[in-house]
Design a protein around this motif. Sequence first.
Motif, PDB file in Angstrom:
ATOM      1  N   ALA A   1      -1.006   3.942  -4.194  1.00 20.40           N
ATOM      2  CA  ALA A   1      -1.035   2.549  -3.738  1.00 20.40           C
ATOM      3  C   ALA A   1      -1.166   1.570  -4.903  1.00 20.40           C
ATOM      4  CB  ALA A   1      -2.161   2.343  -2.735  1.00 20.40           C
ATOM      5  N   ASP A   2      -1.866   1.953  -5.969  1.00 12.61           N
ATOM      6  CA  ASP A   2      -1.984   1.060  -7.126  1.00 12.61           C
ATOM      7  C   ASP A   2      -0.619   0.841  -7.778  1.00 12.61           C
ATOM      8  OD1 ASP A   2      -4.695   0.585  -6.862  1.00 12.61           O
ATOM      9  OD2 ASP A   2      -5.269   2.166  -8.270  1.00 12.61           O
TER      10      ASP A   2
ATOM     11  N   HIS B   1      -0.869  -7.052   0.683  1.00 17.03           N
ATOM     12  CA  HIS B   1      -1.201  -5.880   1.498  1.00 17.03           C
ATOM     13  C   HIS B   1      -0.092  -5.491   2.469  1.00 17.03           C
ATOM     14  CE1 HIS B   1      -5.803  -5.516   0.740  1.00 17.03           C
ATOM     15  NE2 HIS B   1      -5.107  -5.536  -0.360  1.00 17.03           N
TER      16      HIS B   1
ATOM     17  N   ILE C   1       2.581  -3.725   0.412  1.00 15.64           N
ATOM     18  CA  ILE C   1       2.145  -2.391   0.000  1.00 15.64           C
ATOM     19  C   ILE C   1       2.232  -1.429   1.177  1.00 15.64           C
ATOM     20  CG2 ILE C   1       0.179  -1.022  -0.805  1.00 15.64           C
ATOM     21  CD1 ILE C   1      -0.721  -3.622  -2.325  1.00 15.64           C
ATOM     22  N   ALA C   2       1.737  -1.857   2.328  1.00  3.72           N
ATOM     23  CA  ALA C   2       1.754  -1.001   3.523  1.00  3.72           C
ATOM     24  C   ALA C   2       3.178  -0.631   3.915  1.00  3.72           C
ATOM     25  CB  ALA C   2       1.036  -1.700   4.683  1.00  3.72           C
TER      26      ALA C   2
ATOM     27  N   ALA D   1       4.576   1.881   1.345  1.00  2.00           N
ATOM     28  CA  ALA D   1       3.933   3.185   1.533  1.00  2.00           C
ATOM     29  C   ALA D   1       4.479   3.874   2.780  1.00  2.00           C
ATOM     30  CB  ALA D   1       2.426   3.024   1.627  1.00  2.00           C
TER      31      ALA D   1
ATOM     32  N   TYR E   1      -1.817  10.123   0.071  1.00  2.00           N
ATOM     33  CA  TYR E   1      -1.752   8.680  -0.126  1.00  2.00           C
ATOM     34  C   TYR E   1      -3.017   8.283  -0.856  1.00  2.00           C
ATOM     35  CZ  TYR E   1      -1.200   3.694   0.890  1.00  2.00           C
ATOM     36  OH  TYR E   1      -1.067   2.328   0.773  1.00  2.00           O
TER      37      TYR E   1
ATOM     38  N   ALA F   1      -5.258   5.683  -2.262  1.00  2.00           N
ATOM     39  CA  ALA F   1      -5.492   4.254  -2.106  1.00  2.00           C
ATOM     40  C   ALA F   1      -6.983   3.973  -1.999  1.00  2.00           C
ATOM     41  CB  ALA F   1      -4.784   3.737  -0.857  1.00  2.00           C
TER      42      ALA F   1
END
Length: 136
Positions: free
Chosen positions: A12-13, A69, A72-73, A76, A93, A95
């Motif tokens: 996630a980063d 966010h 990112i979601a 992902a 995952y 995160a």
Amino acid sequence: MLAEMDVPLIDADLIAREVVAPGTEGLAAVAAEFGPEILTTDGSLDRKALGARVFASPAELRRLEAIVHPLIAASAARSIEAWRASGAPFVVYDAALLVEWGLAASFAPLVVVSVPAAVQIARIVTRDGLTEAEAQ
């Protein structure tokens, strides 16, 4: 350890950096919300300038999170689906803050890794080239 065993890993980063890379809708949205002063001379995100601003103000941080966010979601989710479609039995995952954001139920099993605050700060200082005060 799982990545060393070729288990698919979604970071996630890394995604957070990708969604605000030059030329992305994420960077355009962040710049529109926070102004051109959070951009470097080459048009990329000035992470230190933005960080100094948002980490000093919970309201500013919420404004930033509201932009990045969802991006990112979505990224992902696309990656997870691609790995599922490829037949991967599971995906890692990686995160931070899943539990804090109330998302733990979406991930099973969930492995939580914790380190002392001093270790967190030392890692941020090393990773981002910040002073200890900036990292805090």
